[in-house]
Structure formats: structure tokens, C-alpha cells
Enzyme design. Structure first.
Site, short mmCIF file in Angstrom:
data_model
loop_
_atom_site.label_atom_id
_atom_site.label_comp_id
_atom_site.label_asym_id
_atom_site.label_seq_id
_atom_site.Cartn_x
_atom_site.Cartn_y
_atom_site.Cartn_z
N ILE A 70 -60.97 95.55 -17.51
CA ILE A 70 -60.16 96.77 -17.52
C ILE A 70 -58.68 96.43 -17.75
CG2 ILE A 70 -59.46 98.77 -16.12
CD1 ILE A 70 -62.37 98.45 -14.86
N ASP A 93 -53.04 82.50 -8.91
CA ASP A 93 -54.02 83.06 -8.00
C ASP A 93 -53.28 83.95 -6.99
OD1 ASP A 93 -55.92 83.34 -5.81
OD2 ASP A 93 -57.03 81.75 -6.83
N PHE A 125 -54.93 95.19 -10.89
CA PHE A 125 -56.35 95.17 -11.28
C PHE A 125 -57.10 94.00 -10.63
CE2 PHE A 125 -54.07 96.80 -15.07
CZ PHE A 125 -54.72 98.02 -15.26
N LYS A 180 -65.42 91.59 -7.63
CA LYS A 180 -66.12 92.88 -7.63
C LYS A 180 -67.64 92.81 -7.63
CE LYS A 180 -66.41 93.48 -12.56
NZ LYS A 180 -66.73 94.42 -13.57
N SER A 195 -62.06 102.21 -6.15
CA SER A 195 -63.42 102.46 -6.65
C SER A 195 -64.03 103.65 -5.94
CB SER A 195 -64.26 101.22 -6.37
OG SER A 195 -65.63 101.52 -6.49
N ALA A 196 -64.93 104.31 -6.64
CA ALA A 196 -65.69 105.40 -6.03
C ALA A 196 -66.50 104.90 -4.84
CB ALA A 196 -66.63 106.01 -7.07
N TYR A 220 -67.36 93.94 -0.45
CA TYR A 220 -66.56 94.34 -1.62
C TYR A 220 -66.04 95.77 -1.43
CZ TYR A 220 -65.85 96.94 -5.88
OH TYR A 220 -65.34 97.81 -6.80
N LYS A 229 -62.01 97.50 -0.82
CA LYS A 229 -61.34 98.58 -1.55
C LYS A 229 -60.84 99.63 -0.56
CE LYS A 229 -61.72 97.09 -5.76
NZ LYS A 229 -60.55 96.68 -6.54
N TYR A 277 -62.00 104.42 -9.58
CA TYR A 277 -62.82 104.33 -10.80
C TYR A 277 -64.26 104.70 -10.49
CZ TYR A 277 -59.19 100.92 -12.36
OH TYR A 277 -58.03 100.25 -12.69
N PHE A 278 -64.87 105.41 -11.40
CA PHE A 278 -66.32 105.60 -11.32
C PHE A 278 -66.96 104.43 -12.09
CE2 PHE A 278 -67.18 109.13 -8.56
CZ PHE A 278 -65.87 109.39 -8.19
N GLY A 328 -78.80 99.79 -0.90
CA GLY A 328 -77.42 100.26 -0.93
C GLY A 328 -77.11 101.25 -2.03
C1 UD1 Z 1 -71.66 99.14 -8.26
C2 UD1 Z 1 -71.36 99.01 -6.82
C3 UD1 Z 1 -70.00 99.61 -6.56
C4 UD1 Z 1 -68.95 98.95 -7.45
C5 UD1 Z 1 -69.36 99.01 -8.90
C6 UD1 Z 1 -68.42 98.19 -9.77
C7 UD1 Z 1 -73.48 99.02 -5.58
C8 UD1 Z 1 -74.36 99.76 -4.63
N1 UD1 Z 1 -72.38 99.64 -6.00
O1 UD1 Z 1 -71.73 100.53 -8.58
O2 UD1 Z 1 -69.68 99.42 -5.22
O3 UD1 Z 1 -67.71 99.59 -7.31
O4 UD1 Z 1 -70.68 98.49 -9.05
O5 UD1 Z 1 -68.63 96.84 -9.66
O6 UD1 Z 1 -73.76 97.89 -5.94
N2 UD1 Z 1 -79.08 99.63 -12.37
C9 UD1 Z 1 -80.39 99.38 -12.76
N3 UD1 Z 1 -80.73 98.13 -13.15
C10 UD1 Z 1 -79.83 97.09 -13.17
C11 UD1 Z 1 -78.48 97.35 -12.78
C12 UD1 Z 1 -78.15 98.63 -12.38
O7 UD1 Z 1 -81.24 100.29 -12.76
O8 UD1 Z 1 -80.21 95.96 -13.52
C13 UD1 Z 1 -78.70 100.99 -11.97
C14 UD1 Z 1 -78.25 101.07 -10.52
O9 UD1 Z 1 -79.32 101.37 -9.69
C15 UD1 Z 1 -77.25 102.22 -10.60
C16 UD1 Z 1 -76.73 102.19 -12.04
O10 UD1 Z 1 -77.62 101.37 -12.76
O11 UD1 Z 1 -77.88 103.44 -10.43
C17 UD1 Z 1 -75.33 101.62 -12.13
O12 UD1 Z 1 -75.31 100.37 -11.45
P1 UD1 Z 1 -74.02 99.46 -11.39
O13 UD1 Z 1 -73.52 99.25 -12.77
O14 UD1 Z 1 -74.35 98.26 -10.57
O15 UD1 Z 1 -72.94 100.38 -10.68
P2 UD1 Z 1 -72.99 101.12 -9.25
O16 UD1 Z 1 -74.17 100.74 -8.46
O17 UD1 Z 1 -72.75 102.56 -9.48
#
Ligand code: UD1
Length: 340
Positions: A15, A61, A83, A87, A127-128, A153, A157, A181-182, A296
Site C-alpha cells: 500500500i 527499522d 504504513f 500484518k 484496519s477494519a 495483530y 491496530k 482499511y477494509f 476467527g
Molecule cells: C484478514 C485478517 C484481518 C487483517 C487483514 C489484512 C483474519 C480473521 N482477518 O482479513 O485482521 O486486517 O487480513 O491482513 O485473518 N479466504 C479463503 N481462502 C484463503 C484465504 C482467504 O477462503 O486461502 C477467505 C477468508 O475466509 C475471508 C476472505 O477470503 O473470508 C478474505 O480473507 P483475507 O484476505 O485473509 O482477509 P480477512 O480475513 O478479511
């Protein structure tokens, strides 16, 4: 004429690098610090290629306060965009102290440097994840934060947000902007910048990219029994270029006190929809299997971005398809081929 001097911590990261390009294009003078833990120095050449400007770069660092002070000695910064941070959710559970030291400790060092050199403005990459577990999947900035965050992590945040609020109570002349961020996805439309994690990725899009090139055999969809339209998790995927433009909008409207904004599209997209969009845009069928839920994970989480729209005049313009197209351009530029 320069719009101001900005220090971007983590400016060679995914980012950060996109933000540096937009900042330079908008007329800011930018300097970068990064420890290259999760990015590569080669990004600096790409920034020059895109902007014609080579920002000053310090391999520093954030944990090293003396080195950070040294950077501030010469910087004369008007603002800092923070930034830099670790993460990876899973890794944070295995190495909590490392996460607290880097993310929280690094921010404390930064705030000390800002205080020592009279820098009042800071934009923080939050982060969201700070929303934790909520009754509604649609997150508004006014919702309480911190409850139900299950990993270090996410807690870093949340803690950093609290630290920034406390620092602003003690020094009301501080101008803090917290950006939640979402799910950032996509790449620079030139294909020169993109997400390139040094380690095995955890997030959905970097994994999709590695499946597409054959480095990972198939994508495991983490559960299809959520109460969402197709049973897979729903998130708010935001194009990284839209996301960084939110930083520019906030920089132009900084004011004393703490402002908090969601940066998201307001639209929920499921994992299956991501797979379909990638397949549609790339012309390849992405191999996947349905697996168990990931501990989680929440079923559904997306932004209410209306505050940023009202106060910053910012809203997203790019689509998930745009993000897929730009991700493919990035893979091509990196010399990576899609599997047959
Ligand atoms: C995750 C973190 C969040 C962090 C963000 C950025 C968790 C619970 N949340 O968000 O705290 O701010 O990353 O680093 O870890 N998925 C799959 N298969 C995969 C990988 C992901 O199905 O191999 C799905 C996950 O279930 C999720 C979606 O894809 O529903 C997005 O996953 P991810 O990119 O890891 O983001 P978050 O879980 O939203």
C-alpha cells in the site's frame, strides 16, 4: 510548488508504494523509511519509472528509535503517513511479542520523533479488524471497537488507535487521521507495483495469484456454510489505488484532533464472487476446493464509507474487475505466466 514534505513509513510495501506514487503525482515531496522486511528495494526504481522522481530512502527499522530520530533530524516533515507494520494474523499469534514490539513499539518511537521535531500530522493505516465482533456486518466509525479481536495483530491496530487518541488528548495540536482499511486488492494499472509478500501469503488475493501461476495447487475456500447469499464469507474489497487516494483526501483536510474514516466500497463481495471475477477477467478457471472454516473469520464484514464521502469528498471509483485486470497486468510484468 511542493504541497508539503511527507515521510512514508513502510513506503516500499504494497500500500505504501502505491501511496508514494500518488503523493508524488499530487505534488508532495516524499521520503521513505522501510526495513524491507516484507518488501523489496526494487520498488524504488518502479516509483521513479512511474513518477520521474526518486524519493529519498532510508533502510530503517521502526524499532530503532535512534536511527528514526536521525531521519527526522534532516527531514523537516509536515506530515507522516504510517504504513509500516506487520500484518500476518497467524504469525502474530505465534510471535505476539514481535508484533507488539514492531507495531506498537514502532509507533511509539515514531510519536516520540514527531514530538521531538514538532511534526503534528499523522495518518495511520488501521484496519477494519478493530471492529472485532459486531452485531451488524456493516461497520460505522462510531461503533465501539476492541471487543472480540482474537489475534495480536488486530490488537496492535486497536492499541495504536487508542495510543493516538491519548496522545491527542495530551497534545490537542496533534492532527491525527486514522484510516480503517477494509480488504485492499489490485495493483497499479501499469502493472509495475503490486502485492508481493516475501513469505507465504495469508490473504485471499495473494493466494489467488499464486494459484493462478501454479505456485499453489488450488485455493481452499474457508467454509461455504455461512449465512451469506452463497455461503462463503463476504468482505469489502477495495482497489489499492482507490485506497491510497483516500490518504490524499485526508491529508488535504487534516485538523487538530482525531478523525477516523473507513476506507471501503460499502459493497460486500463473497469469496466465490472473487473466484468468478478472477476467472472471468483472466479467462482461466481458478482451481479451488471447499474447506473448513478458518478460526476467527466472520461471515460478513463491509464498510459504511459515507463519513469519508461526506467529510473528505472521497469515494471508490474502481471495481473488483478493475482490480483483477490490474493484478493480471502485475503478474505479466513480473514475468509470471498463468498456468495452462
Ligand atoms: C484478514 C485478517 C484481518 C487483517 C487483514 C489484512 C483474519 C480473521 N482477518 O482479513 O485482521 O486486517 O487480513 O491482513 O485473518 N479466504 C479463503 N481462502 C484463503 C484465504 C482467504 O477462503 O486461502 C477467505 C477468508 O475466509 C475471508 C476472505 O477470503 O473470508 C478474505 O480473507 P483475507 O484476505 O485473509 O482477509 P480477512 O480475513 O478479511
Amino acid at each position: 510548488m511542493s504541497k508539503g514534505r511527507v515521510l512514508a513509513t513502510g513506503g516500499t510495501g504494497y500500500i505504501g508504494s502505491h501511496a508514494v506514487v500518488e503523493l508524488i503525482k499530487a505534488g508532495y515531496e516524499v521520503e521513505i523509511i522501510d526495513n524491507l522486511y516484507n518488501s523489496k528495494a526494487g520498488v524504488l526504481g518502479k516509483i521513479v519509472e512511474l513518477t520521474g522522481v526518486g524519493p529519498k530512502f532510508y533502510t530503517v527499522d521502526m524499532c530503532n528509535r535512534a536511527a528514526l530520530m536521525e531521519v527526522f533530524t534532516r527531514g523537516n516533515y509536515d506530515a507522516v503517513i504510517h504504513f509500516a507494520g506487520l500484518k500476518a494474523v497467524g504469525e502474530s499469534t505465534e510471535q505476539p511479542l514481535h508484533y507488539y514490539e514492531n507495531n506498537v513499539g514502532g509507533t511509539l518511537n515514531l510519536l516520540e520523533c514527531m514530538r521531538a521535531y514538532g511534526v503534528k500530522k499523522i495518518v495511520f493505516s488501521s484496519s477494519a479488524t478493530v471492529y472485532g465482533v459486531q452485531e451488524s456486518p456493516k461497520c460505522e466509525e462510531s461503533m465501539p471497537t476492541g471487543a472480540g479481536i482474537t489475534n495480536p495483530y488486530g490488537k496492535t491496530k486497536f492499541m495504536i488507535e487508542e495510543i493516538l487518541k491519548d496522545a491527542t488528548v495530551a497534545d490537542p495540536s496533534l492532527e491525527v487521521s486514522i484510516l480503517r482499511y477494509f480488504n485492499p486488492i489490485g495493483a497499479h494499472p501499469s502493472g509495475l507495483l503490486g502485492e508481493d509478500p516475501n513469505d507465504r501469503p495469508n490473504n485471499l488475493m495473494p493466494i489467488v495469484m499464486k494459484v493462478a501461476t501454479g505456485e499453489i495447487e488450488k485455493l481452499t475456500v474457508y467454509g461455504n456454510d455461512y449465512s451469506t447469499p452463497d455461503g462463503t464469507c463476504v468482505r469489502d474489497y477495495i482497489h489499492v489505488v482507490d485506497l491510497v487516494k483516500g490518504h490524499l483526501a485526508t491529508l488535504e483536510r487534516m485538523r487538530p484532533g482525531v478523525q477516523i474514516y473507513n476506507l471501503g466500497t460499502g459493497r460486500g463481495v463473497s469469496v466465490m464472487e472473487i473466484i468468478e471475477a478472477f476467472s472471468r477477467v483472466s479467462g482461466m478457471q481458478l482451481p479451488y476446493e471447499i474447506g473448513a472454516r478458518r478460526a476467527g473469520d466472520l461471515g460478513s464484514l463491509y464498510a459504511d464509507p459515507s463519513l469519508a464521502e461526506r467529510e473528505l469528498g472521497w469515494r471508490t471509483e474502481l471495481t473488483v474487475e478493475d482490480a483483477m485486470r490490474d493484478t493480471l497486468a502485475y503478474l505479466r510484468k513480473e514475468g509470471l505466466k498463468l498456468r495452462a
